[in-house]
Design a protein around this motif. Structure first.
Motif, PDB file in Angstrom:
ATOM      1  N   VAL A 140       0.856  -1.195   0.000  1.00 60.66           N
ATOM      2  CA  VAL A 140       0.000   0.000   0.000  1.00 60.66           C
ATOM      3  C   VAL A 140       0.889   1.241   0.000  1.00 60.66           C
ATOM      4  O   VAL A 140       1.732   1.403   0.893  1.00 60.66           O
ATOM      5  CB  VAL A 140      -0.933   0.010   1.221  1.00 60.66           C
ATOM      6  CG1 VAL A 140      -1.768   1.291   1.247  1.00 60.66           C
ATOM      7  CG2 VAL A 140      -1.834  -1.211   1.205  1.00 60.66           C
ATOM      8  N   PRO A 141       0.778   2.104  -0.982  1.00 57.73           N
ATOM      9  CA  PRO A 141       1.687   3.260  -1.062  1.00 57.73           C
ATOM     10  C   PRO A 141       1.352   4.324  -0.022  1.00 57.73           C
ATOM     11  O   PRO A 141       0.272   4.330   0.575  1.00 57.73           O
ATOM     12  CB  PRO A 141       1.449   3.787  -2.489  1.00 57.73           C
ATOM     13  CG  PRO A 141       0.051   3.382  -2.801  1.00 57.73           C
ATOM     14  CD  PRO A 141      -0.182   2.070  -2.107  1.00 57.73           C
ATOM     15  N   LYS A 142       2.290   5.225   0.154  1.00 60.43           N
ATOM     16  CA  LYS A 142       2.118   6.375   1.037  1.00 60.43           C
ATOM     17  C   LYS A 142       1.969   7.625   0.188  1.00 60.43           C
ATOM     18  O   LYS A 142       2.759   7.860  -0.723  1.00 60.43           O
ATOM     19  CB  LYS A 142       3.319   6.502   1.977  1.00 60.43           C
ATOM     20  CG  LYS A 142       3.259   7.717   2.895  1.00 60.43           C
ATOM     21  CD  LYS A 142       4.523   7.839   3.722  1.00 60.43           C
ATOM     22  CE  LYS A 142       4.497   9.080   4.601  1.00 60.43           C
ATOM     23  NZ  LYS A 142       5.753   9.226   5.390  1.00 60.43           N
ATOM     24  N   CYS A 143       0.970   8.426   0.496  1.00 60.89           N
ATOM     25  CA  CYS A 143       0.732   9.681  -0.226  1.00 60.89           C
ATOM     26  C   CYS A 143       1.025  10.868   0.689  1.00 60.89           C
ATOM     27  O   CYS A 143       0.666  10.846   1.868  1.00 60.89           O
ATOM     28  CB  CYS A 143      -0.719   9.763  -0.711  1.00 60.89           C
ATOM     29  SG  CYS A 143      -1.144   8.574  -1.995  1.00 60.89           S
ATOM     30  N   TRP A 144       1.674  11.907   0.150  1.00 62.32           N
ATOM     31  CA  TRP A 144       1.926  13.115   0.922  1.00 62.32           C
ATOM     32  C   TRP A 144       2.072  14.318  -0.010  1.00 62.32           C
ATOM     33  O   TRP A 144       2.231  14.171  -1.217  1.00 62.32           O
ATOM     34  CB  TRP A 144       3.152  12.955   1.803  1.00 62.32           C
ATOM     35  CG  TRP A 144       4.468  12.966   1.118  1.00 62.32           C
ATOM     36  CD1 TRP A 144       5.313  14.029   0.926  1.00 62.32           C
ATOM     37  CD2 TRP A 144       5.132  11.841   0.510  1.00 62.32           C
ATOM     38  NE1 TRP A 144       6.442  13.647   0.253  1.00 62.32           N
ATOM     39  CE2 TRP A 144       6.372  12.320  -0.013  1.00 62.32           C
ATOM     40  CE3 TRP A 144       4.795  10.497   0.356  1.00 62.32           C
ATOM     41  CZ2 TRP A 144       7.259  11.479  -0.674  1.00 62.32           C
ATOM     42  CZ3 TRP A 144       5.690   9.674  -0.305  1.00 62.32           C
ATOM     43  CH2 TRP A 144       6.900  10.161  -0.813  1.00 62.32           C
ATOM     44  N   ARG A 153       0.831  29.166  -5.619  1.00 63.11           N
ATOM     45  CA  ARG A 153       2.174  28.607  -5.533  1.00 63.11           C
ATOM     46  C   ARG A 153       2.206  27.191  -6.112  1.00 63.11           C
ATOM     47  O   ARG A 153       1.175  26.588  -6.359  1.00 63.11           O
ATOM     48  CB  ARG A 153       2.653  28.583  -4.082  1.00 63.11           C
ATOM     49  CG  ARG A 153       2.814  29.966  -3.469  1.00 63.11           C
ATOM     50  CD  ARG A 153       3.377  29.878  -2.077  1.00 63.11           C
ATOM     51  NE  ARG A 153       3.547  31.195  -1.462  1.00 63.11           N
ATOM     52  CZ  ARG A 153       4.016  31.384  -0.237  1.00 63.11           C
ATOM     53  NH1 ARG A 153       4.365  30.347   0.511  1.00 63.11           N
ATOM     54  NH2 ARG A 153       4.140  32.609   0.247  1.00 63.11           N
ATOM     55  N   ALA A 154       3.408  26.673  -6.289  1.00 58.46           N
ATOM     56  CA  ALA A 154       3.563  25.316  -6.805  1.00 58.46           C
ATOM     57  C   ALA A 154       3.378  24.309  -5.680  1.00 58.46           C
ATOM     58  O   ALA A 154       3.802  24.542  -4.545  1.00 58.46           O
ATOM     59  CB  ALA A 154       4.942  25.151  -7.437  1.00 58.46           C
ATOM     60  N   VAL A 155       2.740  23.206  -6.002  1.00 58.80           N
ATOM     61  CA  VAL A 155       2.506  22.141  -5.029  1.00 58.80           C
ATOM     62  C   VAL A 155       2.715  20.807  -5.736  1.00 58.80           C
ATOM     63  O   VAL A 155       2.424  20.667  -6.922  1.00 58.80           O
ATOM     64  CB  VAL A 155       1.084  22.240  -4.427  1.00 58.80           C
ATOM     65  CG1 VAL A 155       0.022  22.100  -5.500  1.00 58.80           C
ATOM     66  CG2 VAL A 155       0.878  21.175  -3.356  1.00 58.80           C
ATOM     67  N   SER A 156       3.263  19.846  -5.006  1.00 58.51           N
ATOM     68  CA  SER A 156       3.515  18.527  -5.600  1.00 58.51           C
ATOM     69  C   SER A 156       2.963  17.443  -4.690  1.00 58.51           C
ATOM     70  O   SER A 156       3.120  17.502  -3.466  1.00 58.51           O
ATOM     71  CB  SER A 156       5.013  18.316  -5.841  1.00 58.51           C
ATOM     72  OG  SER A 156       5.732  18.397  -4.628  1.00 58.51           O
ATOM     73  N   LEU A 157       2.314  16.467  -5.311  1.00 62.58           N
ATOM     74  CA  LEU A 157       1.795  15.296  -4.612  1.00 62.58           C
ATOM     75  C   LEU A 157       2.741  14.124  -4.886  1.00 62.58           C
ATOM     76  O   LEU A 157       3.165  13.920  -6.024  1.00 62.58           O
ATOM     77  CB  LEU A 157       0.386  14.964  -5.086  1.00 62.58           C
ATOM     78  CG  LEU A 157      -0.650  16.099  -5.034  1.00 62.58           C
ATOM     79  CD1 LEU A 157      -2.009  15.592  -5.494  1.00 62.58           C
ATOM     80  CD2 LEU A 157      -0.742  16.679  -3.644  1.00 62.58           C
ATOM     81  N   HIS A 158       3.035  13.365  -3.842  1.00 64.62           N
ATOM     82  CA  HIS A 158       3.961  12.249  -3.974  1.00 64.62           C
ATOM     83  C   HIS A 158       3.282  10.951  -3.567  1.00 64.62           C
ATOM     84  O   HIS A 158       2.429  10.931  -2.675  1.00 64.62           O
ATOM     85  CB  HIS A 158       5.211  12.477  -3.117  1.00 64.62           C
ATOM     86  CG  HIS A 158       6.076  13.581  -3.600  1.00 64.62           C
ATOM     87  ND1 HIS A 158       7.183  13.391  -4.404  1.00 64.62           N
ATOM     88  CD2 HIS A 158       5.984  14.927  -3.422  1.00 64.62           C
ATOM     89  CE1 HIS A 158       7.737  14.546  -4.677  1.00 64.62           C
ATOM     90  NE2 HIS A 158       7.036  15.496  -4.090  1.00 64.62           N
ATOM     91  N   CYS A 159       3.700   9.871  -4.221  1.00 68.33           N
ATOM     92  CA  CYS A 159       3.160   8.536  -3.968  1.00 68.33           C
ATOM     93  C   CYS A 159       4.316   7.554  -4.030  1.00 68.33           C
ATOM     94  O   CYS A 159       5.092   7.563  -4.991  1.00 68.33           O
ATOM     95  CB  CYS A 159       2.083   8.210  -5.001  1.00 68.33           C
ATOM     96  SG  CYS A 159       1.326   6.585  -4.815  1.00 68.33           S
ATOM     97  N   LYS A 160       4.439   6.703  -2.996  1.00 66.62           N
ATOM     98  CA  LYS A 160       5.571   5.785  -2.950  1.00 66.62           C
ATOM     99  C   LYS A 160       5.157   4.473  -2.307  1.00 66.62           C
ATOM    100  O   LYS A 160       4.608   4.445  -1.210  1.00 66.62           O
ATOM    101  CB  LYS A 160       6.723   6.414  -2.154  1.00 66.62           C
ATOM    102  CG  LYS A 160       8.009   5.594  -2.168  1.00 66.62           C
ATOM    103  CD  LYS A 160       8.657   5.619  -3.531  1.00 66.62           C
ATOM    104  CE  LYS A 160      10.001   4.916  -3.536  1.00 66.62           C
ATOM    105  NZ  LYS A 160      10.634   4.913  -4.875  1.00 66.62           N
ATOM    106  N   SER A 161       5.453   3.373  -3.023  1.00 62.47           N
ATOM    107  CA  SER A 161       5.240   2.025  -2.494  1.00 62.47           C
ATOM    108  C   SER A 161       6.585   1.474  -2.044  1.00 62.47           C
ATOM    109  O   SER A 161       7.552   1.453  -2.816  1.00 62.47           O
ATOM    110  CB  SER A 161       4.611   1.123  -3.556  1.00 62.47           C
ATOM    111  OG  SER A 161       4.377  -0.171  -3.045  1.00 62.47           O
ATOM    112  N   ALA A 162       6.660   1.031  -0.783  1.00 60.65           N
ATOM    113  CA  ALA A 162       7.942   0.626  -0.213  1.00 60.65           C
ATOM    114  C   ALA A 162       8.309  -0.808  -0.548  1.00 60.65           C
ATOM    115  O   ALA A 162       9.496  -1.152  -0.552  1.00 60.65           O
ATOM    116  CB  ALA A 162       7.918   0.815   1.308  1.00 60.65           C
ATOM    117  N   GLU A 163       7.338  -1.675  -0.814  1.00 60.35           N
ATOM    118  CA  GLU A 163       7.628  -3.085  -1.046  1.00 60.35           C
ATOM    119  C   GLU A 163       6.938  -3.564  -2.308  1.00 60.35           C
ATOM    120  O   GLU A 163       5.932  -3.000  -2.745  1.00 60.35           O
ATOM    121  CB  GLU A 163       7.181  -3.935   0.150  1.00 60.35           C
ATOM    122  CG  GLU A 163       7.890  -3.598   1.452  1.00 60.35           C
ATOM    123  CD  GLU A 163       7.395  -4.430   2.606  1.00 60.35           C
ATOM    124  OE1 GLU A 163       6.449  -5.225   2.388  1.00 60.35           O
ATOM    125  OE2 GLU A 163       7.926  -4.288   3.718  1.00 60.35           O
TER     126      GLU A 163
END
Length: 340
Positions: A140-144, A153-163
């Motif tokens: 399950v990825p992490k979103c931030w 202003r500029a904004v960025s969304l990130h998504c990362k799956s650790a395994e």
């Protein structure tokens, strides 16, 4: 598919043939099951004993392949350790009926190998290789959010799956079918979604989906649209604060000057009070005769110290008893304390 055939000039006919179809590279998720197909058709001249072998092909061509399972003389045999053989079996109850396929239940990463099916019935023989790739599903990825959520202003969304087994593919969408802002740029490899100019229309719930060849997971995040701070208010607050600080410093300086200027006057008053309270200097002891003889003057009447002086007017014809006399207070010399 590899086939062995007799050449017609040698008086031979077609022999054993493996007829299984499908991809020769199979991808499955960890924990799933798989079937490795091996359907065969003997040739008319194949009359020998049926011999079926499943083995793991060694990546090193100088090493022997590892035999894991076989069927011969109407019996099944397992030739590998229990860990590998667990969940391994022929799919058909009787492999001699033209189906030598095997199944592997509860796959693990260690099952990622190249497998070979070999069917032999003299004089015919044929074989087939299959590559099995066992992969782990994405976790399950992490979103931030990075860069704040301020409008303009500029904004960025990130998504990362650790395994999970790579490569991953990331895809950003919006909740309830809303479209992602057309100016937003997303990277399917890193999982980043960049909004260069944030606005109220960009606010909402965003979903990130990460996938690989065997599975998918997702996470969601709510993006706000905060109003930018009032610049005029910030400037006014800064100016007012600076003025108050300057006034406070001036008050402190004035207080210090007042305290320092009042200190000498206070010390002077204290010294004056000490002089006023100091005792008078002691008089010098002198003899009566000497003092009286030394300071007598004609026409002046003297008396004992401490008594009022009797003064009479000279030139009167009256007797001393009838002279007009009066007593005057005794005066002292301020320096030595003598009576004069």
């Amino acid at each position: 598919m590899y086939s062995t055939h007799c050449k017609e000039e040698l008086g031979c006919t077609g022999g054993m043939r493996l007829t299984s179809t499908g991809p020769q590279t199979i991808q499955r998720a960890e924990g799933e099951s798989v079937t490795l197909g091996c359907v065969y058709t003997p040739g008319p001249s194949d009359s020998g004993v049926l011999d079926i072998e499943w083995s793991v092909v060694s990546p090193d061509t100088t090493q022997k392949d590892q035999l894991i399972m076989s069927y011969t003389g109407g019996k099944k045999y397992v030739h590998t350790n229990k860990a590998v053989a667990q969940g391994l079996d022929f799919t058909a109850a009787d492999p001699s009926m033209g189906d030598a396929s095997i199944s592997i239940a509860l796959l693990s990463l260690s099952h990622s190998r190249t497998y070979q099916c070999k069917v032999k019935k003299s004089p015919g023989v044929d074989m087939r290789k299959l590559s099995l790739v066992v992969m782990a599903k994405p976790s399950v990825p992490k979103c931030w959010v990075e860069g704040g959520e301020t409008v303009g202003r500029a904004v960025s969304l990130h998504c990362k799956s650790a395994e999970g087994s790579t490569p991953f593919k990331y895809t950003w969408t919006r909740d309830r079918g809303a479209a992602v802002p057309p100016t937003a740029v997303q990277n399917s490899v890193t999982g980043e979604l960049v909004i260069s100019n944030h606005s109220q229309r960009c606010a909402g719930i965003y979903l990130c989906k990460v996938t690989n060849a065997v599975g998918a997971e997702h996470c969601k995040i709510s993006l706000r649209a905060d109003k930018p701070p009032n610049k005029a208010g910030v400037i006014v607050g800064t100016v007012v604060g600076s003025l108050l600080l300057i006034i406070l410093l001036l008050l402190v300086i004035c207080l210090l000057i007042f305290k320092l200027g009042d200190r000498p006057r206070y010390e002077k008053e204290v010294s004056n009070e000490i002089r006023e309270d100091a005792p008078a200097p002691e008089s010098r002891p002198v003899s009566r005769g000497t003092s009286r003889g030394a300071i007598r003057h004609p026409g002046v009447t003297y008396s004992q110290v401490g008594e009022p002086e009797l003064s009479c007017l000279e030139g009167s014809t009256d007797t001393p008893s009838t002279k007009s006399c009066k007593r005057t207070p005794v005066q002292y010399d301020s320096t030595y304390g003598y009576a004069v």
